[in-house]
Design an enzyme around this catalytic site. Structure first.
Site, PDB file in Angstrom:
ATOM      1  N   SER A  79       0.818  -1.213   0.000  1.00 29.76           N
ATOM      2  CA  SER A  79       0.000   0.000   0.000  1.00 29.76           C
ATOM      3  C   SER A  79       0.848   1.258   0.000  1.00 29.76           C
ATOM      4  O   SER A  79       0.409   2.320  -0.459  1.00 29.76           O
ATOM      5  CB  SER A  79      -0.952   0.007   1.200  1.00 29.76           C
ATOM      6  OG  SER A  79      -0.220  -0.089   2.411  1.00 29.76           O
ATOM      7  N   HIS A 132       2.045   5.362   5.073  1.00 34.25           N
ATOM      8  CA  HIS A 132       1.441   5.875   3.840  1.00 34.25           C
ATOM      9  C   HIS A 132       1.883   7.312   3.582  1.00 34.25           C
ATOM     10  O   HIS A 132       2.070   7.717   2.429  1.00 34.25           O
ATOM     11  CB  HIS A 132      -0.082   5.803   3.936  1.00 34.25           C
ATOM     12  CG  HIS A 132      -0.596   4.403   3.995  1.00 34.25           C
ATOM     13  ND1 HIS A 132      -1.860   4.099   4.461  1.00 34.25           N
ATOM     14  CD2 HIS A 132      -0.020   3.220   3.643  1.00 34.25           C
ATOM     15  CE1 HIS A 132      -2.048   2.792   4.395  1.00 34.25           C
ATOM     16  NE2 HIS A 132      -0.945   2.239   3.913  1.00 34.25           N
TER      17      HIS A 132
END
Length: 210
Positions: A79, A132
């Site tokens: 991710s 992230h």
């Protein structure tokens, strides 16, 4: 993290917490990665995603965790690459469409991945907002052109492609000369636009009769 375990900075996106985690990341990453490969070539994509695109966000996450938060939280999953590519795409979109409307508000396009990261951190448990965010930072740097130098010289890439005959051996391989954009984007054209033909009266307009 020590000299014997630094390989983790490049391999952590390949590891996942479970099958569902892996499938979700594959579905999110595949279209973005395919577009990146079409724009930059297969060999640069391989070199970037096995090198700097793992090392930079992973290294920055490790340093922030260790020296800022004094913590030792492990992360894994692709991710971080998804958010890296989303940030790079948002910069390209921002250059064409600086804002998008959300009710009465005009929101800068480049902030969309930041908003997505916030929603993911709130709605999906066991996700790393900081991880992230590190991926987003590297993606923004790439989209703005600050780390384009990480791609090897095109002469070297062409030599490797020719030496290994990658275009002939690998199906769907995108060579350096087949990619959508050049090393620093689309070059501006200097060709003058063709004149648009107009309708004009044929012959003389002088009156011949009485």
């Amino acid at each position: 993290m020590n000299l014997g375990t630094m390989y983790r900075l490049n391999t952590f996106p390949l590891l996942h917490a479970g099958f569902i985690h892996m499938i979700v990341n594959i579905f999110a990453l595949t279209p973005l990665l395919e577009r990146f490969e079409a724009e930059h070539g297969s060999l640069p994509t391989l070199l970037l995603f096995t090198g700097p695109f793992g090392l930079l966000p992973g290294g920055s996450y490790t340093l922030i965790e260790r020296f800022v938060f004094r913590s030792n939280t492990a992360v894994q999953g692709a991710s971080i690459w998804v958010f890296l590519l989303l940030a790079a795409e948002s910069i390209k979109t921002y250059k064409q469409n600086p804002n998008f409307a959300l009710g009465p508000y005009n929101i800068p396009t480049w902030t969309a991945p930041l908003i997505v990261n916030l929603f993911v951190a709130v709605l999906i448990p066991n996700t790393s907002f900081l991880g992230h965010l590190c991926g987003l930072a590297v993606g923004y740097l790439w989209g703005l052109g600050y780390i384009k130098f990480l791609v090897p010289n095109e002469k070297i890439l062409r030599w490797i492609e020719g030496k290994l005959n990658l275009l002939g051996r690998l199906p769907h391989y995108v060579s350096v000369d087949q990619k959508t954009y050049g090393r620093y984007g689309v070059l501006p054209t200097t060709a003058a636009p063709r004149p648009v033909p107009t309708l004009a009266p044929l012959g003389s307009t002088q009156r011949l009769g009485p």
